[in-house]
Design an enzyme around this catalytic site. Structure first.
Site, PDB file in Angstrom:
ATOM      1  N   ASP A 136       0.826  -1.217   0.000  1.00 19.35           N
ATOM      2  CA  ASP A 136       0.000   0.000   0.000  1.00 19.35           C
ATOM      3  C   ASP A 136       0.862   1.269   0.000  1.00 19.35           C
ATOM      4  O   ASP A 136       0.338   2.378   0.107  1.00 19.35           O
ATOM      5  CB  ASP A 136      -0.958   0.005   1.205  1.00 19.35           C
ATOM      6  N   GLU A 143       0.985   4.456   7.200  1.00 23.43           N
ATOM      7  CA  GLU A 143      -0.022   3.956   6.270  1.00 23.43           C
ATOM      8  C   GLU A 143      -0.544   5.103   5.393  1.00 23.43           C
ATOM      9  O   GLU A 143      -0.312   6.277   5.696  1.00 23.43           O
ATOM     10  CB  GLU A 143      -1.179   3.329   7.067  1.00 23.43           C
TER      11      GLU A 143
END
Ligand code: PGA
Length: 260
Positions: A136, A143
């Site tokens: 990702d 994140e």
């Protein structure tokens, strides 16, 4: 960014270890940032071999790890304290008091994160930070949508990242939700960054990181702002780069004084 495409993860890992070993030989007091995960395992095996066979000396190096899970006992098999001890620190002569890993058991997490930043500053900053990359686009455990200026702090893992870590925890349900991680701003302060990515699974995110726009949705894309980042890839991870031929050509024509 400099993009180096190697035939396979073995040659790529050996090259990364050679670059780090050179930094340590040139400056025995070097401050090194280390990652965890599957990607750097061969890199660590190379450093251990160089320590044993070539006398690579870690006695004066200072180390800072990128991240750690919150709430794990220090001897938990999924903890990065255990990972680092197993794959590097327990096998080379780095001084125990020079090793820094975020404290996932800290009672006061914000204070502990501030202290981590202070310790990096007091050590003189990180000379070389090694990174993996999540599918990702996370670096450390930053994140997607992490602030590109973030510092060490607590983060919540995505469902996908928890799933990817399930094996070390005997199932997804046991993976902690929270981690402490250096921020993207912390990582960008490093003088040199080496990002390793191997395998076809990483090809789409590598292409977005290098050739896409800078966006908090792809945290690694922030590295486009860093003055000295080197991506060391295997052929598979480089498989979706539009300008792969140019990166190969640049590497083949490096002036001698710039070669690794
Ligand atoms: P991996 O993890 O090396 O296990 O693929 C990379 C990361 O999540 O940073």
């Amino acid at each position: 960014m400099e993009i180096i495409i190697q035939p396979d993860s073995g040659t790529a890992s050996a090259l990364a270890a050679k670059i780090v070993a050179r930094i340590i030989k040139d400056n025995p007091d070097a401050v090194i940032g280390f990652p965890t995960g599957a990607t750097p395992l061969e890199f660590y095996r190379n450093l251990v071999r160089m320590h044993r066979e070539e006398g690579l000396d870690f006695s004066r190096t200072t180390t800072f790890n990128l991240d750690e899970f919150v709430g794990l006992p220090p001897d938990h098999s999924g903890s990065y304290h255990v990972y680092m001890d197993k794959h590097l620190f327990g096998q080379v002569n780095v001084g125990r008091d020079r090793i820094h890993i975020p404290d996932g058991l800290a009672a006061d997490i914000p204070a502990s994160c501030r202290r981590y930043e202070e310790e990096i500053r007091t050590a003189g900053g990180i000379d070389v930070q090694i990174l993996g990359i999540g599918v990702d686009g996370h670096i450390g455990f930053n994140e997607p949508t992490s602030s590109l200026g973030s510092r060490t702090r607590i983060k919540t893992l995505t469902r996908q990242t928890r799933r990817e870590n399930a094996a070390e925890f005997g199932g997804e349900d046991n993976v902690p939700y929270h981690v402490l991680t250096m921020g993207i701003g912390t990582i960008l302060d490093s003088r040199l960054i080496l990002l390793l990515a191997f395998g076809a699974k990483k090809a789409p995110i590598v292409a977005q990181t290098v050739e896409g726009p800078v966006t908090a949705l792809i945290p690694a894309s922030a590295l486009q702002h860093h003055p000295r980042t080197i991506l060391i890839l295997d052929e598979e991870a480089a498989g979706e780069l539009a300008k792969a031929d140019y990166y190969r050509y640049v590497y083949e024509h490096k002036p001698d004084w710039q070669k690794y």
